[in-house]
Design an enzyme around this catalytic site. Structure first.
Site, mmCIF file in Angstrom:
data_model
loop_
_atom_site.group_PDB
_atom_site.id
_atom_site.type_symbol
_atom_site.label_atom_id
_atom_site.label_comp_id
_atom_site.label_asym_id
_atom_site.label_seq_id
_atom_site.Cartn_x
_atom_site.Cartn_y
_atom_site.Cartn_z
ATOM 1 N N TYR A 142 -37.955 -12.072 19.959
ATOM 2 C CA TYR A 142 -39.021 -10.907 20.087
ATOM 3 C C TYR A 142 -39.677 -10.985 21.141
ATOM 4 O O TYR A 142 -40.262 -9.874 21.339
ATOM 5 C CB TYR A 142 -39.854 -11.267 18.653
ATOM 6 C CG TYR A 142 -39.294 -11.147 17.332
ATOM 7 C CD1 TYR A 142 -37.718 -10.728 17.062
ATOM 8 C CD2 TYR A 142 -39.719 -11.644 16.146
ATOM 9 C CE1 TYR A 142 -36.921 -10.787 16.069
ATOM 10 C CE2 TYR A 142 -39.113 -11.742 14.953
ATOM 11 C CZ TYR A 142 -37.728 -11.154 14.811
ATOM 12 O OH TYR A 142 -37.101 -11.092 13.596
ATOM 13 N N LYS A 187 -29.361 -23.106 15.193
ATOM 14 C CA LYS A 187 -28.101 -22.910 15.338
ATOM 15 C C LYS A 187 -27.599 -23.779 16.444
ATOM 16 O O LYS A 187 -27.046 -23.092 17.219
ATOM 17 C CB LYS A 187 -27.859 -21.322 15.275
ATOM 18 C CG LYS A 187 -26.592 -20.721 15.348
ATOM 19 C CD LYS A 187 -25.999 -20.685 13.955
ATOM 20 C CE LYS A 187 -24.617 -20.466 13.887
ATOM 21 N NZ LYS A 187 -23.809 -20.677 12.664
ATOM 22 N N ASP A 219 -27.091 -20.707 8.909
ATOM 23 C CA ASP A 219 -26.548 -20.147 7.821
ATOM 24 C C ASP A 219 -26.367 -21.054 6.686
ATOM 25 O O ASP A 219 -26.551 -20.597 5.473
ATOM 26 C CB ASP A 219 -25.217 -19.862 8.520
ATOM 27 C CG ASP A 219 -24.735 -21.108 9.491
ATOM 28 O OD1 ASP A 219 -25.191 -22.039 9.821
ATOM 29 O OD2 ASP A 219 -23.535 -20.730 9.954
ATOM 30 N N ASP A 243 -38.530 -15.566 10.187
ATOM 31 C CA ASP A 243 -38.721 -14.089 9.744
ATOM 32 C C ASP A 243 -37.817 -13.891 8.558
ATOM 33 O O ASP A 243 -38.188 -13.575 7.514
ATOM 34 C CB ASP A 243 -38.571 -13.233 10.729
ATOM 35 C CG ASP A 243 -38.859 -11.901 10.586
ATOM 36 O OD1 ASP A 243 -39.559 -11.616 9.524
ATOM 37 O OD2 ASP A 243 -38.775 -11.049 11.284
ATOM 38 N N ASP A 247 -38.295 -14.379 4.160
ATOM 39 C CA ASP A 247 -38.242 -13.236 3.084
ATOM 40 C C ASP A 247 -37.617 -13.542 2.109
ATOM 41 O O ASP A 247 -37.645 -13.243 0.974
ATOM 42 C CB ASP A 247 -37.738 -11.891 3.963
ATOM 43 C CG ASP A 247 -38.569 -11.080 4.148
ATOM 44 O OD1 ASP A 247 -40.059 -11.450 4.642
ATOM 45 O OD2 ASP A 247 -38.400 -9.932 4.515
#
Ligand code: NAD
Length: 352
Positions: A142, A187, A219, A243, A247
């Protein structure tokens, strides 16, 4: 005792949920004899409309001069077509960076009263869900270099080891007062930044032998949260993965309207906000769930001001409102009592 607090209502449902939370704050003030001095300032789309920029200097100055920041939410379709530098969401990124808030703490707790609101089967929920996502907040993709050409666009995921070190320490410290288990999510099979992440987290872990550390690819982590959520205690991860995963964790607790968050850095000052956005689809209708904001307020009382008893009273009042069958529309089920945003704030305040 007197506490200074910056209050940023923002856009969409922001003003409604903050007003409900302030009813609770006033009740805490009366009950415990504190003084909370609220300094209101503009942010996000509301600030763009009134001052032409999402984070006016005056707002930043008010936040820097306060002991803590309480935020509603920013953003909405009215500002979606603006370039990214001018969008409401940019205000949050800048504010977190300016306040040095690199650690985002997102607890996801499935309250037994809301088990029927979870999309997961009771057999998957098992003994419940109580995890904490510790998300790095001021680095990663970001904030990395980005650009757009005629037929391409790119964003850059870049982490310095000092950024990983400090967020890893936060996660291990948090785990000390919980079930002492940290799963670091990355990852590392594909990304160079994740390889550094994994190596650095393992190094920091050496100072925390009492904490169990494991590593998981993002994943797989998404799959595990949906299928075996009970295995997690603290999830430590980067800005973007955190992020997304928070959620997901939020959704399985019943409603995104239930989950608070704290953003902290080196000092005591932090920013406290619900994890959801400005929900433009329900804004102005007095139907948003204010509990995530009220629980964020509780986190603020505990973490920023050291007021643990007051924080517990707020959390207990939320649970009692649920026990007594009061629900906003997002968590409503047959046989319960439906309340609006303001009425839920009043109910919780009355139960302090
Ligand atoms: P959102 O979280 O605002 O809404 C997602 C869904 O959840 C919607 O259906 C909404 O009605 C519902 N919802 C959210 N909060 C609720 C609450 N308290 N009570 C009941 N239902 C609730 O996410 P979105 O729709 O992807 O984003 C809307 C805007 O918010 C966008 O502009 C986005 O950029 C912004 N946003 C801001 C923040 C923030 O301020 N921290 C975070 C995420 C998104």
């Amino acid at each position: 005792m007197k506490y200074n607090l910056a209050v940023l209502k923002g856009d969409g449902i922001g003003p409604e949920i903050i007003d409900a939370a302030l009813l609770v704050l006033r009740r805490v003030e009366e009950t415990f004899g504190h003084e909370f001095s609220c300094h209101f300032a503009n942010i996000g789309g509301a600030a763009i409309d009134s001052c032409g920029e999402p984070l006016p200097k005056e707002t930043l100055d008010i936040c820097l001069a306060s002991d803590s920041v309480l935020l509603g939410a920013v953003g909405g379709p009215a500002w979606d077509s603006l370039p990214s530098e001018l969008r409401p969401e940019k205000a949050l990124l800048t504010l977190r960076k300016e306040l040095g808030l690199y650690a985002n703490l997102r607890p996801a707790l499935l309250l037994p009263q809301l088990a029927d609101a979870s999309p997961l089967k009771p057999s998957v929920i098992g003994d419940g869900l109580d995890l904490l996502v510790v998300r790095e907040l001021t680095g990663g993709i970001y904030f990395g270099d980005k650009g757009t050409g005629e037929d391409f666009a790119y964003d850059t995921e870049k982490y310095y080891d000092y950024e990983i070190r400090r967020i890893a320490r936060t996660a291990f410290e948090m785990a000390k007062n919980r079930k002492k288990k940290v799963v670091s999510v990355d990852k590392a099979n594909v990304l160079a930044s994740s390889k550094l992440w994994r190596k650095t987290v393992s190094e920091v872990h050496e100072a925390y032998p009492e904490i169990e550390l494991s590593h998981m690819y993002v994943d797989n982590a998404a799959m595990q949260i949906a299928t075996h959520p009970g295995q997690f205690d603290v999830i430590l991860t980067s800005n973007m993965f955190g992020d997304i995963l928070s959620d997901l964790a939020a959704t399985i607790t019943g409603s995104i309207g239930m989950l608070p968050s704290a953003s902290t850095g080196e000092g005591r000052r932090g920013m406290y906000e619900p994890i959801h956005g400005s929900a433009p689809d329900i804004a102005g209708k007095n139907i948003a769930n204010p509990m995530a904001t009220i629980l964020s307020l509780a986190m603020m009382l505990r973490t920023a001001f050291g007021l643990s008893e007051e924080a517990e009273r707020v959390e207990l009042a939320v649970r009692r409102a649920l026990d007594e069958g009061y629900r906003t529309a997002d968590i409503f089920s047959e046989g319960k009592t439906l309340l609006g945003t303001r009425e839920m704030g009043e109910k919780i305040a009355s139960l302090i």
